[in-house]
Design an enzyme around this catalytic site. Sequence first.
Site, PDB file in Angstrom:
ATOM      1  N   ASP A 314       0.968  -1.199  -0.046  1.00 32.79           N
ATOM      2  CA  ASP A 314      -0.029  -0.125  -0.048  1.00 32.79           C
ATOM      3  C   ASP A 314       0.730   1.225  -0.055  1.00 32.79           C
ATOM      4  OD1 ASP A 314      -2.004  -1.402  -0.205  1.00 32.79           O
ATOM      5  OD2 ASP A 314      -2.700  -1.290   2.025  1.00 32.79           O
ATOM      6  N   ASN A 338       0.893  -8.091  -6.354  1.00 33.15           N
ATOM      7  CA  ASN A 338      -0.396  -8.114  -5.951  1.00 33.15           C
ATOM      8  C   ASN A 338      -1.322  -6.835  -5.927  1.00 33.15           C
ATOM      9  OD1 ASN A 338       1.181  -7.304  -3.934  1.00 33.15           O
ATOM     10  ND2 ASN A 338       0.005  -7.892  -2.315  1.00 33.15           N
TER      11      ASN A 338
END
EC number: 2.5.1.19
Length: 428
Positions: A314, A338
């Site tokens: 993130d 991912n």
Amino acid sequence: MQELLTLQPIVRVNGTIHLPGSKSISNRALLLAAQALGKTCLINLLDSYDVRYMLDALHKLGINYCLSIDRRSCEIDGIGRPLRVDTALELYLGNSGIALRSLVAALCLQNKNIIITGDKRMKNRPIGHLVDALRQGSAQIHYLEKDNYPPLLLQGGFYNGDITIDCSLSSQFLTSLLMMAPLASQDRCIFVKGRLVSKPYIDMTLAMMKSFGIVVQHDQYKIFYIKGKSQYRSPGHYLVEGDATNASYFLAAAAIRGGTVRVTGVGSNSIQGDIRFADILANMGAIIRWGVNYIECTRNSLCSIDIDMNALPDTAMTIAIVALFTYNGVTTLRNIYNWRIKETNRLVAMATELRKVGAIVVEGKEYLSIKPPNMFKIAKINTYDDHRIAMCFALVALSNVSITIVNPKCTYKTFPDFFKLLKGISIT
């Protein structure tokens, strides 16, 4: 008609940000407290769409709780056992990955028909690895639309022993099993297949389980040993740390256009892996100071970096924006495959929007390389209904051009006050 927010160039940032609670911690804490013995008061709970979805689901599952007027404190009457319902029901979790996945695992310990679903994007986020693992324990789970994706019909049945889980796409699959397994009827080992992504989130989960009375042993994150027939116990009060991922935007702003910015509510003792974002900023040249309950960043010349961001996917997005303001070379973020299964396909989305503002970008299967623009371009940023894209690209206003964000309210997923707080430390 789409809502637009245009941010004028920000000359300087300076000040203090009091961080709202962590989304990741808030939703884990709600589920643990609901199943724990005793009453738990959660302090500094995040008020956002993702947390409201979890609260609504717990209410439908019969959990009693009382929210403060500002929704930042929540007193939960724990039931001291796994979640159960008396009748079939349907739970809607929007696009909250941790809420949906953790409830899928938790609700495999009861035997009523429960449908778990989400929004359009959630129905395109894979869950097959978690379902496969739960089925090894005899859980009865059925795909209702297409294989490997929500919505799901749960019919309970989880019982049998050891299970193997593929965590190459998401650590949330393992988190969901870890939080559920102590409440199951048998001891078990959970074997991790392949590479475990976002490992710091597993450390967070284990630390929180310990706070609620369950200690899990593991062997180098490859085998986890779980004692069954256990019981979570309320710690009485549980303080939700400030969100370290959301801290990254303000620390990055200071590194780019400080001044000095201090974020409070998270610091050197945090259980969140994303505090390591500050170390990456320091490696790029920013001046970082640590306290037990704060992190502070001061501007300095920023250099490019080549780094594996698998553990911090993130905040890797925030580094991609910082890369626009480096003085030399190309920044490469590696092992971020991912990104493709997050709130949107973030590899494609980030590459597309970075090019709009003038960066030269190479998008690989598992990496992103960013060369800073010779001159920033005024752009309209599509957010893809992804809160982190909106918050990241707001930082482009730290250049000498304005930036327009499409659908800025997508930030309500995890950080409703983001633009207000950014404005509060900005001089335009």
